[in-house]
Design a protein around this motif. Structure first.
Motif, PDB file in Angstrom:
ATOM      1  N   THR A 114      36.176  -1.062 -14.565  1.00  0.00           N
ATOM      2  CA  THR A 114      35.883  -2.394 -13.698  1.00  0.00           C
ATOM      3  C   THR A 114      34.579  -2.465 -12.922  1.00  0.00           C
ATOM      4  OG1 THR A 114      36.834  -3.085 -11.531  1.00  0.00           O
ATOM      5  CG2 THR A 114      36.785  -0.745 -11.743  1.00  0.00           C
ATOM      6  N   HIS A 116      34.067  -3.257 -10.240  1.00  0.00           N
ATOM      7  CA  HIS A 116      34.089  -2.996  -8.732  1.00  0.00           C
ATOM      8  C   HIS A 116      34.588  -1.577  -8.465  1.00  0.00           C
ATOM      9  CE1 HIS A 116      32.813  -6.870  -7.588  1.00  0.00           C
ATOM     10  NE2 HIS A 116      33.880  -7.358  -8.310  1.00  0.00           N
ATOM     11  N   TRP A 120      37.502  -0.494  -5.869  1.00  0.00           N
ATOM     12  CA  TRP A 120      38.690  -0.224  -6.013  1.00  0.00           C
ATOM     13  C   TRP A 120      39.152   1.201  -5.650  1.00  0.00           C
ATOM     14  CZ3 TRP A 120      43.006  -2.172  -7.551  1.00  0.00           C
ATOM     15  CH2 TRP A 120      42.977  -3.590  -8.222  1.00  0.00           C
ATOM     16  N   PRO A 179      41.124  -2.899 -13.260  1.00  0.00           N
ATOM     17  CA  PRO A 179      40.552  -1.685 -13.885  1.00  0.00           C
ATOM     18  C   PRO A 179      41.396  -1.948 -15.309  1.00  0.00           C
ATOM     19  CG  PRO A 179      41.168  -1.249 -11.808  1.00  0.00           C
ATOM     20  CD  PRO A 179      41.536  -2.552 -11.761  1.00  0.00           C
TER      21      PRO A 179
END
Length: 224
Positions: A114, A116, A120, A179
């Protein structure tokens, strides 16, 4: 509970209403980039202190009970949060807060999972504690962090896209907010050597927290 709600709203307003809007550019123009970051860091530290103090003193009531099997699911979910957080620290992320460098051609490490990983990890941590604690005060306290993390992802994407449209087009094409989204879509691949260190560090940190959690916070995360 009123103080906790107010503190949560201040936290959300600071990170979503200022850092995530055009107000940031206006304040940065006045204070300078360095001045804004310093001021924002101090404001964040004061706000999170207020939030924690309000949470500790807030009256609360149970909202639900967590079955033991779900408790073990939450423990495993925290392992993923630790791995994502470790990965966010071990690879440069151009979408992270404060990054101003150009986008790399090929995302590496946890960015393949992912784009981020840090946000996350915060979102999973907050969600796990909301579900696991199951009380009103925890819903407000951890909900503030969950909302901030969730809204921060599209906000950071928009900033990076505006800063480097061409680089963002290539970067976003091989990464995903969700994700494993880019992996399942065939837009990226798993590089096991890049994942080994974040997984190891995350696993060790997770195990350490399982051991220290009762001493630090007075309650075991294991659903015995």
């Amino acid at each position: 509970m009123v103080a906790l709600i107010v503190a949560a709203l201040i936290w959300i307003g600071l990170h979503v209403g200022i850092a995530g809007t055009r107000a940031r550019a206006a304040w940065a123009a006045r204070l300078g980039e360095g001045g804004f970051r310093a001021t924002f860091s101090v404001a964040s530290a004061l706000t999170i202190t207020l939030l924690v103090l309000a949470w500790r003193s807030a009256p609360t009531s149970p909202l639900w009970a967590v079955p033991r099997p779900l408790g073990w699911v939450l423990v495993v979910a925290m392992l993923l949060a630790f791995i994502l957080f470790a990965g966010s620290l071990l690879a440069r992320n151009p979408t992270a807060v404060g990054q101003g460098s150009a986008l790399s051609a090929e995302p590496r490490g946890m960015l393949r999972i992912t784009r981020h990983p840090m946000l996350w990890s915060f979102a999973i941590w907050a969600a796990v504690h909301i579900i696991g604690n199951g009380d009103a005060a925890s819903l407000v306290f951890f909900g503030a962090f969950l909302l901030t993390a969730a809204l921060g992802m599209p906000s950071l994407d928009a900033k990076v896209a505006a800063r480097d449209p061409a680089g963002w087009a290539a970067f976003s094409a091989s990464t995903s907010v969700l994700p494993f989204g880019a992996l399942t879509a065939g837009r990226n691949r798993v590089a096991w050597r890049e994942m080994a260190l974040p997984v190891l560090v995350g696993l060790l940190a997770w195990a350490a927290m399982l051991h220290l959690h009762p001493r630090i916070f007075g309650v075991s995360p294991l659903p015995y």
